[in-house]
Scaffold this motif. Sequence first.
Motif, PDB file in Angstrom:
ATOM      1  N   GLU A 196       0.834  -1.201   0.000  1.00 21.25           N
ATOM      2  CA  GLU A 196       0.000   0.000   0.000  1.00 21.25           C
ATOM      3  C   GLU A 196       0.871   1.254   0.000  1.00 21.25           C
ATOM      4  O   GLU A 196       0.621   2.205  -0.735  1.00 21.25           O
ATOM      5  CB  GLU A 196      -0.909  -0.001   1.223  1.00 21.25           C
ATOM      6  CG  GLU A 196      -1.846   1.180   1.284  1.00 21.25           C
ATOM      7  CD  GLU A 196      -2.761   1.125   2.490  1.00 21.25           C
ATOM      8  OE1 GLU A 196      -3.514   2.103   2.676  1.00 21.25           O
ATOM      9  OE2 GLU A 196      -2.740   0.144   3.248  1.00 21.25           O
ATOM     10  N   GLU A 197       1.924   1.226   0.787  1.00 22.45           N
ATOM     11  CA  GLU A 197       2.837   2.363   0.841  1.00 22.45           C
ATOM     12  C   GLU A 197       3.590   2.522  -0.479  1.00 22.45           C
ATOM     13  O   GLU A 197       3.760   3.633  -0.980  1.00 22.45           O
ATOM     14  CB  GLU A 197       3.827   2.158   1.994  1.00 22.45           C
ATOM     15  CG  GLU A 197       4.638   3.363   2.332  1.00 22.45           C
ATOM     16  CD  GLU A 197       5.528   3.132   3.545  1.00 22.45           C
ATOM     17  OE1 GLU A 197       6.602   3.757   3.593  1.00 22.45           O
ATOM     18  OE2 GLU A 197       5.162   2.335   4.436  1.00 22.45           O
ATOM     19  N   ALA A 198       4.006   1.396  -1.067  1.00 18.34           N
ATOM     20  CA  ALA A 198       4.766   1.442  -2.319  1.00 18.34           C
ATOM     21  C   ALA A 198       3.910   1.882  -3.507  1.00 18.34           C
ATOM     22  O   ALA A 198       4.420   2.454  -4.471  1.00 18.34           O
ATOM     23  CB  ALA A 198       5.393   0.077  -2.612  1.00 18.34           C
ATOM     24  N   LEU A 199       2.609   1.623  -3.450  1.00 16.63           N
ATOM     25  CA  LEU A 199       1.718   1.965  -4.555  1.00 16.63           C
ATOM     26  C   LEU A 199       1.108   3.358  -4.425  1.00 16.63           C
ATOM     27  O   LEU A 199       0.377   3.792  -5.312  1.00 16.63           O
ATOM     28  CB  LEU A 199       0.589   0.931  -4.671  1.00 16.63           C
ATOM     29  CG  LEU A 199       1.033  -0.455  -5.143  1.00 16.63           C
ATOM     30  CD1 LEU A 199      -0.113  -1.444  -5.023  1.00 16.63           C
ATOM     31  CD2 LEU A 199       1.545  -0.403  -6.566  1.00 16.63           C
ATOM     32  N   ALA A 200       1.412   4.053  -3.358  1.00 16.85           N
ATOM     33  CA  ALA A 200       0.883   5.401  -3.183  1.00 16.85           C
ATOM     34  C   ALA A 200       1.412   6.309  -4.294  1.00 16.85           C
ATOM     35  O   ALA A 200       2.544   6.134  -4.756  1.00 16.85           O
ATOM     36  CB  ALA A 200       1.291   5.951  -1.823  1.00 16.85           C
ATOM     37  N   PRO A 201       0.611   7.263  -4.765  1.00 13.58           N
ATOM     38  CA  PRO A 201       1.068   8.165  -5.826  1.00 13.58           C
ATOM     39  C   PRO A 201       2.373   8.866  -5.432  1.00 13.58           C
ATOM     40  O   PRO A 201       2.503   9.378  -4.322  1.00 13.58           O
ATOM     41  CB  PRO A 201      -0.073   9.179  -5.947  1.00 13.58           C
ATOM     42  CG  PRO A 201      -1.272   8.471  -5.417  1.00 13.58           C
ATOM     43  CD  PRO A 201      -0.755   7.561  -4.341  1.00 13.58           C
ATOM     44  N   GLY A 202       3.345   8.799  -6.325  1.00 14.18           N
ATOM     45  CA  GLY A 202       4.633   9.444  -6.109  1.00 14.18           C
ATOM     46  C   GLY A 202       5.588   8.669  -5.225  1.00 14.18           C
ATOM     47  O   GLY A 202       6.685   9.140  -4.942  1.00 14.18           O
ATOM     48  N   ALA A 203       5.185   7.481  -4.780  1.00 14.89           N
ATOM     49  CA  ALA A 203       6.049   6.684  -3.907  1.00 14.89           C
ATOM     50  C   ALA A 203       7.232   6.118  -4.680  1.00 14.89           C
ATOM     51  O   ALA A 203       7.120   5.781  -5.851  1.00 14.89           O
ATOM     52  CB  ALA A 203       5.258   5.549  -3.270  1.00 14.89           C
ATOM     53  N   VAL A 208      10.744   2.826  -0.106  1.00 16.88           N
ATOM     54  CA  VAL A 208       9.806   2.118   0.767  1.00 16.88           C
ATOM     55  C   VAL A 208      10.422   0.797   1.214  1.00 16.88           C
ATOM     56  O   VAL A 208      10.357   0.428   2.397  1.00 16.88           O
ATOM     57  CB  VAL A 208       8.459   1.882   0.046  1.00 16.88           C
ATOM     58  CG1 VAL A 208       7.557   0.961   0.851  1.00 16.88           C
ATOM     59  CG2 VAL A 208       7.759   3.200  -0.236  1.00 16.88           C
ATOM     60  N   ALA A 209      11.043   0.098   0.281  1.00 11.51           N
ATOM     61  CA  ALA A 209      11.665  -1.187   0.612  1.00 11.51           C
ATOM     62  C   ALA A 209      12.766  -1.005   1.659  1.00 11.51           C
ATOM     63  O   ALA A 209      12.824  -1.756   2.646  1.00 11.51           O
ATOM     64  CB  ALA A 209      12.237  -1.831  -0.652  1.00 11.51           C
ATOM     65  N   VAL A 266       9.640  -6.421  -3.159  1.00 10.95           N
ATOM     66  CA  VAL A 266       8.413  -5.614  -3.210  1.00 10.95           C
ATOM     67  C   VAL A 266       7.794  -5.689  -4.604  1.00 10.95           C
ATOM     68  O   VAL A 266       6.581  -5.861  -4.751  1.00 10.95           O
ATOM     69  CB  VAL A 266       8.686  -4.151  -2.800  1.00 10.95           C
ATOM     70  CG1 VAL A 266       7.432  -3.300  -2.958  1.00 10.95           C
ATOM     71  CG2 VAL A 266       9.186  -4.085  -1.362  1.00 10.95           C
ATOM     72  N   PHE A 267       8.633  -5.604  -5.646  1.00  7.29           N
ATOM     73  CA  PHE A 267       8.117  -5.724  -7.014  1.00  7.29           C
ATOM     74  C   PHE A 267       7.502  -7.111  -7.241  1.00  7.29           C
ATOM     75  O   PHE A 267       6.469  -7.238  -7.908  1.00  7.29           O
ATOM     76  CB  PHE A 267       9.220  -5.454  -8.043  1.00  7.29           C
ATOM     77  CG  PHE A 267       9.559  -4.001  -8.204  1.00  7.29           C
ATOM     78  CD1 PHE A 267       8.636  -3.097  -8.713  1.00  7.29           C
ATOM     79  CD2 PHE A 267      10.809  -3.523  -7.848  1.00  7.29           C
ATOM     80  CE1 PHE A 267       8.938  -1.755  -8.870  1.00  7.29           C
ATOM     81  CE2 PHE A 267      11.133  -2.181  -8.003  1.00  7.29           C
ATOM     82  CZ  PHE A 267      10.198  -1.298  -8.505  1.00  7.29           C
TER      83      PHE A 267
END
Length: 112
Positions: free
Chosen positions: A16-23, A28-29, A39-40
């Motif tokens: 959820e954090e990694a998919l946030a706009p502009g993340a 994040v990892a 994560v990918f």
Amino acid sequence: MLRRRWSAEAKARILEEALAPGANVSAVARTHGVSPQQVFAWRRKAIRSGEIVVQTRGSEAEAQSFAPLEVAREDSGCTSGLEIVIGDATIRVGNDVAPTLLTEAIRAVRSA
């Protein structure tokens, strides 16, 4: 090296954090002590399984489309520049234009 086991809740929180706009997925990892590749991989698996749906621009997914490309050569056989048509706008640049400037121009035309 020990293999870590991540709970479904932890994976979901990180995704959820990694998919946030502009993340930034790598940042994040690092924050969570996991490799960006992991994560990918989690994201790819979640998309394939239908657990998450990645949408583009706004609320509805848009299909990507490609514009036709036509290379026009002068009588000498070499190109002297580039002409890009986006909708009713035309961008003409010489072959010495900086790629960053061209990218900014295209983004400006597309957002107008």
